[in-house]
Scaffold this motif. Structure first.
Motif, PDB file in Angstrom:
ATOM      1  N   ALA A  53      24.296  63.039  49.157  1.00  0.00           N
ATOM      2  CA  ALA A  53      25.007  61.060  47.991  1.00  0.00           C
ATOM      3  C   ALA A  53      23.524  61.088  47.995  1.00  0.00           C
ATOM      4  N   GLU A  75      26.728  63.995  45.053  1.00  0.00           N
ATOM      5  CA  GLU A  75      27.661  63.465  45.100  1.00  0.00           C
ATOM      6  C   GLU A  75      27.110  61.433  45.065  1.00  0.00           C
ATOM      7  N   HIS A  77      27.478  57.959  44.020  1.00  0.00           N
ATOM      8  CA  HIS A  77      28.094  55.948  44.646  1.00  0.00           C
ATOM      9  C   HIS A  77      27.503  55.351  43.522  1.00  0.00           C
ATOM     10  N   ALA A  95      31.736  59.187  41.962  1.00  0.00           N
ATOM     11  CA  ALA A  95      33.056  59.606  42.668  1.00  0.00           C
ATOM     12  C   ALA A  95      33.049  58.644  44.100  1.00  0.00           C
TER      13      ALA A  95
END
Length: 227
Positions: A53, A75, A77, A95
């Motif tokens: 992430a 992922e 952010h 996401a």
């Protein structure tokens, strides 16, 4: 191990140590590596070390990296202030969005989220320190905004995010984070299904974990000083 991998493991160790110190399961705290201003290569290096992430706050810069690293299935952010004219690429490529502070932004993200993708996870950004130069809804107005956001299609309200005013005082750090935790507890009591406290960075993640953070956003301690 590379220097990046060593720093990543050191941050993970800090998270685990803080969680244990305050009676929490280390697995209950996720790490978001804040990769803003850094190029694709060190992100790929961290991905090889197991970090999935990553957090970005400039749309075009992030899109370039998302395309360059598409094969890694990371992922992404979005953690910065979001303007209305930039919501579509964020809705289509991220996401998570941690920085929703106005209903208009949430409505645009909802409308523009492709139906082929899972619902976009969003957090309400709360200005817990009342700083006029910082984004975020006031703590008093956060519950109403959260209820409105939770009702929108194609979004999943996950919880709250904050960036308190910096201080070296551990008790002061905890007070700011406690405000956000108590606000999340209020949302839960009101019947909202929320599970995320996005709070804590390189200099204050221990205080954030003490107050219940479920996701810490760490840049400098992993990547080093910004470009």
């Amino acid at each position: 191990m590379t220097s990046l991998s060593v720093r990543l493991q050191a941050v993970r160790a800090r998270i685990a140590s803080a969680a244990q110190q305050f009676g929490r399961d280390p697995g209950s705290v996720s790490l978001l590596a804040v990769s803003k201003t850094w190029p694709a290569a060190p992100i790929a290096e961290l991905a090889a070390a197991g970090q999935r992430a990553f957090g970005e706050n400039h749309v075009q810069e992030a899109l370039d990296k998302i395309r360059a690293l598409a094969a890694l299935d990371l992922e992404w952010h979005f953690i910065g202030p979001l303007q209305a004219n930039k919501t579509r690429p964020v809705a289509e490529n991220f996401a998570w969005v941690h920085s929703v502070d106005r209903l208009r932004i949430a409505e645009r993200l909802s409308l523009q989220r492709p139906t082929s993708l899972p619902p976009l996870s969003v957090c309400i950004q709360v200005n817990v320190s009342g700083e006029t130069t910082k984004s975020g809804v006031s703590a008093a107005d956060a519950p109403a905004l959260a209820r409105s956001v939770a009702a929108l299609p194609r979004l999943r309200l996950r919880g709250l995010m904050a960036i308190p005013a910096p201080t070296d005082d551990f008790a002061g750090q905890r007070r700011a984070f406690r405000c956000l935790r108590e606000l999340l507890e209020r949302l839960t009591a009101d019947g909202l299904s929320v599970d995320t406290l996005s709070m804590g960075m390189s200099d204050d993640l221990e205080a954030a974990i003490a107050e219940g953070s479920t996701l810490v956003r760490v840049g400098t301690a992993i990547f080093g000083e910004r470009y």
